[in-house]
Design a protein around this motif. Structure first.
Motif, short mmCIF file in Angstrom:
data_model
loop_
_atom_site.label_atom_id
_atom_site.label_comp_id
_atom_site.label_asym_id
_atom_site.label_seq_id
_atom_site.Cartn_x
_atom_site.Cartn_y
_atom_site.Cartn_z
N ALA A 40 0.83 -1.20 0.00
CA ALA A 40 0.00 0.00 0.00
C ALA A 40 0.87 1.25 0.00
O ALA A 40 1.90 1.30 0.65
N LEU A 41 0.43 2.25 -0.75
CA LEU A 41 1.15 3.51 -0.80
C LEU A 41 0.70 4.40 0.35
O LEU A 41 -0.43 4.35 0.80
N ALA A 42 1.61 5.22 0.83
CA ALA A 42 1.32 6.03 2.01
C ALA A 42 0.39 7.19 1.71
O ALA A 42 -0.16 7.79 2.62
N ASP A 43 0.20 7.51 0.43
CA ASP A 43 -0.57 8.69 0.09
C ASP A 43 -1.85 8.35 -0.66
O ASP A 43 -2.30 9.12 -1.51
N GLU A 44 -2.44 7.20 -0.37
CA GLU A 44 -3.68 6.85 -1.05
C GLU A 44 -4.59 6.03 -0.15
O GLU A 44 -4.16 5.47 0.87
N ILE A 45 -5.87 5.97 -0.53
CA ILE A 45 -6.82 5.05 0.06
C ILE A 45 -7.71 4.51 -1.04
O ILE A 45 -7.87 5.13 -2.10
#
Length: 333
Positions: free
Chosen positions: A17-22
């Motif tokens: 998972a990327l830290a800047d997305e949901i």
């Protein structure tokens, strides 16, 4: 950004998972929540990937299990919220912000789901053929005086199932069955289309009143192709005898898997705040849940009403019984 379900699934297995997305699974069409997504991303820099899941959301989340890419689910009905919770695919969220912004009656007592907006299930009435005060209660809809004059979408639609469940909550199953039979006997045509189609049918003279959600009128009035039809009707807030007007909610829940939990919580809290609640009110013509946030000028012009006192969770539990009665009377037949 809008991603397909396949793309979200691949993202969950191919990369961390990327830290800047949901990632959000939504029962609402992405274009309806796009203004919210855009505003949140502009403010926080967090990308929101939305996948529209019309049916089988709970089943999909169960099948995906811990590998689900979804952080949040957005739904448009209390029954769908409770269905997802009952499937065991959500997690409790403790948040002082959510508790402060959302009244207790509009969130789960175990912190599994949170209401974001409310909407009333009301009557659209012809300005030309229905007098003021001619329909005042939901019980009125079964009165033979409306024979051949009512339009409605499918009885098995979530909104109508919720309304039938509320009838059970007030009067019991036997009376609710009689009510469904009475409404069916008064229909001008077989249930068909969506709530907007009922407004168009009134404008075309096919029926005089219809049942629908408040916000569709707002959306139609802002659509040049549908404005004329919407202007042919007025909104009536019926009540249950001795009580208030039936409400439902759109809401949010965090998935048990939630690979981006911290950012997901930020989005949940933001959706309950002033800016998001204002966007909901002005763009979607829904009722804000946060106290102190004003309704849109258009919605306010429809007048005040008293919400039904039956708890939404109680109504949701009666959904299976309501659906059974709808099928027993062959409402759509």
């Amino acid at each position: 950004m809008r991603l397909s379900l396949m793309a979200l699934a691949l993202a969950s297995t191919a990369a961390p998972a990327l830290a800047d997305e949901i990632n959000v699974y939504s029962h609402r069409q992405p274009e309806l929540i796009q203004p919210l997504v855009d505003a949140f991303t502009a403010e926080t820099g967090i990308t929101v990937n939305v996948a529209f899941v019309d049916k089988g959301m709970a089943e999909r989340l169960v099948a995906e299990g811990d590998r689900s890419p979804a952080d949040l689910v957005l739904t448009v009905d209390i029954a769908r919220l409770t269905q997802i919770v009952d499937a065991g695919v959500t997690q409790a969220v403790q948040s002082d912000v959510l508790e402060a912004n959302i009244p207790a009656a509009l969130r789960d007592e175990n912190d599994q789901w949170f209401g974001l907006t409310s909407r009333a299930r009301i009557v659209y009435a012809s300005k030309e053929r229905v007098a003021d005060g001619e329909v005042t209660t939901y019980e009125d809809l079964a009165d033979p005086k409306w024979k051949g004059r009512i339009c409605i979408r499918s009885g098995t639609n979530d909104y109508n199932v919720a309304l039938a469940a509320a009838v059970i909550a007030h009067h019991g199953e036997e009376a609710a069955k009689a009510w469904l039979e009475g409404v069916k006997a008064n229909l001008a045509r077989k249930p068909d289309g969506g709530d907007r189609d009922q407004v168009k049918a009134i404008a075309a003279g096919e029926c005089d009143i219809a049942v629908g959600n408040t916000y569709y009128i707002g959306q139609m009035l802002n659509d040049p192709e549908q404005k004329e039809a919407a202007e042919a009707v007025r909104i009536v807030f019926p009540t249950f005898e001795g009580d208030g007007t039936h409400l439902n909610v759109s809401g949010v829940a965090m998935t048990k898997a939630a690979p981006n939990r911290e950012n997901a919580l930020k989005f949940m809290e933001w959706l309950s705040g002033d800016e998001a609640q204002r966007i909901y009110a002005e763009t979607n013509h829904e009722f804000p849940v946060k106290p102190g946030v004003a309704k849109s000028e258009l919605v306010a012009s429809w007048g005040e009403f008293t919400p039904d006192s039956k708890p939404l969770t109680e109504v949701a539990k009666l959904r299976p019984a309501a659906l059974k009665l709808i099928e027993e009377v062959n409402f759509d037949g």
